[in-house]
Design an enzyme around this catalytic site. Structure first.
Site, PDB file in Angstrom:
ATOM      1  N   SER A 171     -13.849  70.715 101.106  1.00  0.00           N
ATOM      2  CA  SER A 171     -14.990  71.214 100.319  1.00  0.00           C
ATOM      3  C   SER A 171     -15.000  72.725 100.126  1.00  0.00           C
ATOM      4  O   SER A 171     -16.067  73.336 100.026  1.00  0.00           O
ATOM      5  CB  SER A 171     -16.320  70.737 100.923  1.00  0.00           C
ATOM      6  OG  SER A 171     -16.414  69.324 100.822  1.00  0.00           O
ATOM      7  N   HIS A 193      -1.569  64.445 105.181  1.00  0.00           N
ATOM      8  CA  HIS A 193      -2.958  64.512 104.721  1.00  0.00           C
ATOM      9  C   HIS A 193      -3.732  63.330 105.300  1.00  0.00           C
ATOM     10  O   HIS A 193      -3.198  62.242 105.435  1.00  0.00           O
ATOM     11  CB  HIS A 193      -3.004  64.494 103.186  1.00  0.00           C
ATOM     12  CG  HIS A 193      -4.359  64.821 102.662  1.00  0.00           C
ATOM     13  ND1 HIS A 193      -5.392  63.918 102.662  1.00  0.00           N
ATOM     14  CD2 HIS A 193      -4.859  65.976 102.152  1.00  0.00           C
ATOM     15  CE1 HIS A 193      -6.469  64.505 102.164  1.00  0.00           C
ATOM     16  NE2 HIS A 193      -6.170  65.753 101.844  1.00  0.00           N
ATOM     17  N   GLY A 216     -14.111  66.372 100.334  1.00  0.00           N
ATOM     18  CA  GLY A 216     -14.760  65.750  99.183  1.00  0.00           C
ATOM     19  C   GLY A 216     -16.232  65.451  99.368  1.00  0.00           C
ATOM     20  O   GLY A 216     -16.815  64.728  98.566  1.00  0.00           O
ATOM     21  N   ASN A 234      -4.507  70.795  95.904  1.00  0.00           N
ATOM     22  CA  ASN A 234      -4.045  69.418  96.088  1.00  0.00           C
ATOM     23  C   ASN A 234      -4.755  68.566  95.033  1.00  0.00           C
ATOM     24  O   ASN A 234      -5.937  68.271  95.173  1.00  0.00           O
ATOM     25  CB  ASN A 234      -4.408  68.963  97.512  1.00  0.00           C
ATOM     26  CG  ASN A 234      -4.178  67.475  97.724  1.00  0.00           C
ATOM     27  OD1 ASN A 234      -3.524  66.817  96.915  1.00  0.00           O
ATOM     28  ND2 ASN A 234      -4.724  66.940  98.816  1.00  0.00           N
ATOM     29  N   GLU A 257      -5.765  61.416 104.016  1.00  0.00           N
ATOM     30  CA  GLU A 257      -5.781  60.246 103.132  1.00  0.00           C
ATOM     31  C   GLU A 257      -4.487  59.445 103.264  1.00  0.00           C
ATOM     32  O   GLU A 257      -4.446  58.265 102.916  1.00  0.00           O
ATOM     33  CB  GLU A 257      -6.044  60.699 101.686  1.00  0.00           C
ATOM     34  CG  GLU A 257      -7.496  61.138 101.517  1.00  0.00           C
ATOM     35  CD  GLU A 257      -7.739  62.132 100.405  1.00  0.00           C
ATOM     36  OE1 GLU A 257      -6.879  62.298  99.526  1.00  0.00           O
ATOM     37  OE2 GLU A 257      -8.821  62.768 100.434  1.00  0.00           O
ATOM     38  N   LYS A 283      -4.311  65.547  94.316  1.00  0.00           N
ATOM     39  CA  LYS A 283      -4.440  64.127  94.674  1.00  0.00           C
ATOM     40  C   LYS A 283      -3.999  63.261  93.487  1.00  0.00           C
ATOM     41  O   LYS A 283      -3.091  63.643  92.757  1.00  0.00           O
ATOM     42  CB  LYS A 283      -5.870  63.839  95.154  1.00  0.00           C
ATOM     43  CG  LYS A 283      -6.307  64.831  96.245  1.00  0.00           C
ATOM     44  CD  LYS A 283      -7.560  64.453  96.962  1.00  0.00           C
ATOM     45  CE  LYS A 283      -7.871  65.508  98.021  1.00  0.00           C
ATOM     46  NZ  LYS A 283      -9.026  65.170  98.856  1.00  0.00           N
ATOM     47  N   GLU A 296      -8.086  70.258 108.259  1.00  0.00           N
ATOM     48  CA  GLU A 296      -9.018  69.642 107.314  1.00  0.00           C
ATOM     49  C   GLU A 296      -9.865  68.596 108.032  1.00  0.00           C
ATOM     50  O   GLU A 296      -9.433  67.449 108.210  1.00  0.00           O
ATOM     51  CB  GLU A 296      -8.262  68.954 106.177  1.00  0.00           C
ATOM     52  CG  GLU A 296      -7.411  69.883 105.339  1.00  0.00           C
ATOM     53  CD  GLU A 296      -7.147  69.289 103.966  1.00  0.00           C
ATOM     54  OE1 GLU A 296      -7.521  69.920 102.986  1.00  0.00           O
ATOM     55  OE2 GLU A 296      -6.603  68.170 103.896  1.00  0.00           O
TER      56      GLU A 296
END
Ligand code: PGA
Length: 250
Positions: A209, A94, A170, A11, A96, A13, A164
Site C-alpha cells: 500500500s 512474493h 492492496g 510490480n 501471492e 502483477k 511486505e
C-alpha cells in the site's frame, strides 16, 4: 559501505495489455529526471519483450521465475529466458506466490539462486500474515523467512530484500513507521550476522500500500532503501510521485 541508492520497483502483477506500454514509457521518462533513484518495472511476462523495446536501457523484470534453467515445466518461465528477452530483474517469493502457489522458503531460495545465476538482479520478498503481526511474532516470522530463502552467496548489489506485510498488500493499511524501521533493522541485523559487511550494501525495500501520500514517510524510515509498489505503479500519475519522494530523500 557504499551508499545505498534508493530503489523503487513497480510490480504490475497480472495487469497490463499492450496499451499499457505508454504508461511504462512515461514512468521511465519521468524517472530520468531523478537520476539518484533506481527504478524498475516488473510487468507480466507477456509485456517484458515489448517493454524492453519501448524503453531501451530501462530496468525491466519478471515477477517470478522457475528454479530450473530449462525443462519439462509446462507454463513456467526460466530465469535465462527473462535475461534473453532483455529483463534485468526478477521478483521471487512474493506472498501471492508463497500463499497462492505454495512456494516454500526452499523454493524461493532456489529461484533466487536461479535469477542470480542468470545474471539478473533479484528482489526477494518476505512478510508476515495479519494474525502473526497481531500475536507479536512478526519479526521472528520474517527472520525465519530470510534465513530460509536468502541464498548463501550473492553479489550484494544484485540481491534486494522486500519486506511486505501480507495484510498491507492492496489493502490501504500500512504499518507504523516505527514498526517498519524495527523490521528493517531486524532484517539488516540478521543479514549482518550471516554475511558480515556485505549486508551493509544490500537494499531492503518496503512494500504494501505504498502511494504518493505515504511514500516520503515510509522511505525515510530507518533501513528502508526503497519501495516495491503494486497498485500505485500501474500509472505514471500514481507512480512518478513515489519516485520523486525517493529522489527527494536521496
Ligand atoms: P500494493 O502491492 O502496493 O498494491 O499493496 C504491493 C506488492 O504486492 O508488491
Amino acid at each position: 559501505m557504499m551508499a545505498r541508492r534508493k530503489y523503487v520497483v513497480g510490480n504490475w502483477k497480472m495487469n497490463g495489455l499492450s496499451d499499457a506500454l505508454g504508461e511504462a514509457q512515461a514512468i521511465f521518462s519521468a524517472a530520468g529526471a531523478h537520476a539518484a533513484v533506481d527504478v524498475a518495472i516488473c510487468p507480466p511476462f507477456t509485456l517484458i519483450g515489448a517493454m524492453v523495446a519501448a524503453a531501451p536501457g530501462a530496468a525491466i523484470g519478471g515477477q517470478d521465475c522457475h528454479a530450473a534453467a530449462a525443462g519439462a515445466f509446462t507454463g513456467s518461465v526460466a530465469a535465462p529466458m527473462l535475461a534473453d528477452i532483455g529483463a534485468s530483474v526478477v521478483i521471487v517469493g512474493h506472498s501471492e506466490r508463497r500463499e497462492g502457489f505454495g512456494e516454500s522458503d526452499a523454493d524461493v531460495r532456489a529461484k533466487a539462486e536461479a535469477g542470480l545465476a542468470a545474471g539478473l538482479s533479484v528482489i526477494l520478498c518476505v512478510g508476515e500474515p495479519r494474525e502473526v503481526r497481531e500475536s507479536g511474532g512478526a519479526i521472528d516470522h520474517v527472520l525465519a523467512q530470510v534465513a530460509g530463502s536468502v541464498p548463501d552467496s550473492f553479489d550484494a548489489q544484485r540481491l534486494a530484500i522486500a519486506y511486505e506485510p501480507i495484510w498491507a498488500i492492496g489493502t490501504g493499511l500500512v504499518p507504523t513507521v516505527g514498526d517498519v524501521a524495527a523490521m528493517h533493522g531486524a532484517i539488516r541485523g540478521a543479514l549482518s550476522g550471516r554475511f558480515g559487511d556485505a549486508a551493509a550494501n544490500m537494499r531492503i525495500l518496503y512494500g504494501g500500500s505504498v502511494n504518493g501520500d505515504n511514500a516520503a514517510e515510509l522511505l525515510d524510515a530507518g533501513d528502508v532503501d526503497g519501495a516495491l509498489v503494486g497498485g500505485a505503479s500501474l500509472t505514471s500519475a500514481k507512480f512518478v510521485p513515489i519516485i520523486a519522494a525517493a529522489a527527494a530523500l536521496g
